[in-house]
Design an enzyme around this catalytic site. Structure first.
Site, PDB file in Angstrom:
ATOM      1  CB  ILE A   1     141.396  25.443  -6.120  1.00 17.62           C
ATOM      2  CG1 ILE A   1     141.175  23.934  -6.292  1.00 17.62           C
ATOM      3  CG2 ILE A   1     142.619  25.878  -6.917  1.00 17.62           C
ATOM      4  CD1 ILE A   1     140.877  23.506  -7.727  1.00 17.62           C
TER       5      ILE A   1
ATOM      6  CB  ALA B   1     132.328  27.584 -10.435  1.00 22.89           C
TER       7      ALA B   1
ATOM      8  CB  SER C   1     135.802  21.016 -14.702  1.00 18.13           C
ATOM      9  OG  SER C   1     135.644  19.759 -14.070  1.00 18.13           O
TER      10      SER C   1
ATOM     11  CE1 TYR D   1     131.789  22.542 -11.835  1.00 19.83           C
ATOM     12  CE2 TYR D   1     132.611  20.359 -12.429  1.00 19.83           C
ATOM     13  CZ  TYR D   1     132.841  21.665 -12.036  1.00 19.83           C
ATOM     14  OH  TYR D   1     134.134  22.109 -11.848  1.00 19.83           O
TER      15      TYR D   1
ATOM     16  CE  LYS E   1     133.662  25.285 -13.737  1.00 21.94           C
ATOM     17  NZ  LYS E   1     134.233  26.606 -13.396  1.00 21.94           N
TER      18      LYS E   1
ATOM     19  CG  ASN F   1     139.495  13.257  -9.874  1.00 27.01           C
ATOM     20  OD1 ASN F   1     139.688  12.954 -11.044  1.00 27.01           O
ATOM     21  ND2 ASN F   1     138.314  13.160  -9.299  1.00 27.01           N
TER      22      ASN F   1
ATOM     23  CE  LYS G   1     135.244  20.783  -3.392  1.00 28.98           C
ATOM     24  NZ  LYS G   1     134.558  21.681  -4.359  1.00 28.98           N
TER      25      LYS G   1
ATOM     26  CE  LYS H   1     132.891  12.831  -0.465  1.00 30.83           C
ATOM     27  NZ  LYS H   1     132.086  12.396  -1.624  1.00 30.83           N
TER      28      LYS H   1
ATOM     29  CG  PHE I   1     131.186   4.065  -5.160  1.00 29.20           C
ATOM     30  CD1 PHE I   1     130.312   3.999  -4.090  1.00 29.20           C
ATOM     31  CD2 PHE I   1     131.406   5.289  -5.762  1.00 29.20           C
ATOM     32  CE1 PHE I   1     129.670   5.131  -3.619  1.00 29.20           C
ATOM     33  CE2 PHE I   1     130.770   6.431  -5.312  1.00 29.20           C
ATOM     34  CZ  PHE I   1     129.912   6.353  -4.234  1.00 29.20           C
TER      35      PHE I   1
ATOM     36  CB  SER J   1     133.756  -2.122 -10.555  1.00 30.21           C
ATOM     37  OG  SER J   1     133.689  -1.991 -11.955  1.00 30.21           O
TER      38      SER J   1
ATOM     39  NE  ARG K   1     136.962   9.167 -11.291  1.00 31.89           N
ATOM     40  CZ  ARG K   1     135.990   9.696 -10.549  1.00 31.89           C
ATOM     41  NH1 ARG K   1     136.272  10.723  -9.765  1.00 31.89           N
ATOM     42  NH2 ARG K   1     134.774   9.202 -10.576  1.00 31.89           N
TER      43      ARG K   1
END
Length: 329
Positions: free
Chosen positions: A14, A77, A116, A145, A149, A177, A186, A195, A209, A211, A223
């Site tokens: 960002i 961060a 975040s 993480y 935050k 996201n 990253k 990805k 993935f 569920s 998301r």
């Protein structure tokens, strides 16, 4: 001399997008970051920047050059959701932010800082960016993480409630996201779009993935995906809006599924969808957000009116304008 904008994490994802936008608007920019990856160097290579500051010498830079600063955008961060060292997260995410908060308050310099959506945990307490200790105390982040935050937000709220000095203009940003260019450094923390493009180029197949919850289909996890250009536009608007202060969600308010993201990526690549489902790694089970949706009324009520980029338009822009171009070079 033009006032300098200091961007911490300015060679990161960002941050690099913000730095490029500031440079394009003829602002003088200083970057604080650790260039520990070739892609981070490439993110800011060739830009007419001021000094590149290593994080460990940031206090010295502030002492020597703080009078030149017009604002600080603190995006630096440890952003890994699998980081296991609370000591590192406390130092780099909590203490570093509070140091900049206190310095900005003492020297009357505007401050934007990155929070975040990971602070919301599994979402059972909602996604409302109400900034009171009572509201914050309801949240239970799923990983360290997110906890770092969350603790930063809590400490700032406590300072405000105690009547301590605050920066003259400040905003905390709960990024949801985010996806877009300049994120390749990253690794596993890259967006699903980045990805998926890599998977499709390599095998023609997108893998999502399965569920583990009966109320979500495989790949149906939702998301709030937001194009990085929209995040940058919000930050630029905040820098131009000294009357706007608070903690704000940075999302679209419209959750979309991972299947939607995969189909949009295939479409941007001109391919028919081929999606397979794989088991979620053990390391993520019980720590995975199945649903995020930013409540955006506070930012809208504050005066931000621009529409957000749709998922299809953002992925199309990302794939055709950046990822496919990288693939050819």
């Amino acid at each position: 001399m033009r006032e300098t904008i200091l961007v911490t994490g300015g060679a990161g994802f960002i941050g690099a997008n913000l730095v490029r936008a500031l440079v394009a608007s003829d602002r003088r920019v200083a970057v604080c970051d650790r260039i520990d990856h070739p892609a981070k160097h490439a993110n800011i290579a060739g830009l007419p920047l001021g000094p590149l500051i290593a994080p460990e010498i940031l206090p010295d830079y502030l002492e020597r050059h703080g009078g030149e600063l017009g604002a600080i955008c603190h995006l630096g961060a440890i952003s890994s959701t699998t980081e296991r060292s609370w000591q590192r997260l406390q130092r780099d995410n909590v203490d570093a932010t509070l140091m900049l908060w206190d310095w900005s308050a003492a020297h009357k310099v505007p401050l934007l800082y990155a929070s975040s959506a990971a602070t919301y945990g599994d979402g059972s307490a909602g996604f409302d960016d109400e900034f009171t200790l009572a509201a914050l105390d309801r949240l239970q982040p799923l990983n360290l993480y997110g906890k770092s935050k969350h603790e930063t937000d809590r400490q700032i709220r406590r300072r405000l409630d105690a009547g301590e000095k605050a920066p003259p203009h400040w905003a905390g940003l709960k990024f949801f996201n985010v996806y877009g260019p300049h994120e390749t450094h990253k690794g596993e923390m890259r967006s699903i779009m980045c990805k998926l493009h890599e998977q499709i180029v390599a095998s023609g197949i997108a893998r999502l993935f399965r569920s583990e919850r009966a109320d979500y289909e495989d790949g149906g996890q939702l998301r709030d995906f937001i194009w990085v250009g929209d995040c940058v536009d919000i930050m630029l608007w905040l820098l131009r809006s000294p009357g706007v202060t608070g903690l704000f969600n940075v999302g679209t308010g419209l959750p979309r599924s991972f299947v939607d993201a995969a189909k949009a990526t295939f479409a941007a690549m001109g391919r028919e969808p081929r999606i397979e489902f794989v088991d979620m790694p053990l390391s993520l089970r019980g720590k995975y957000q199945y649903y995020t949706r930013a409540k955006m009324h506070r930012l809208r009520d504050a005066g931000y009116t621009r529409p957000f980029t749709t998922l299809e338009d953002g992925i199309g822009r990302y794939v055709r304008g950046h990822l496919s171009r990288q693939e050819r070079t």
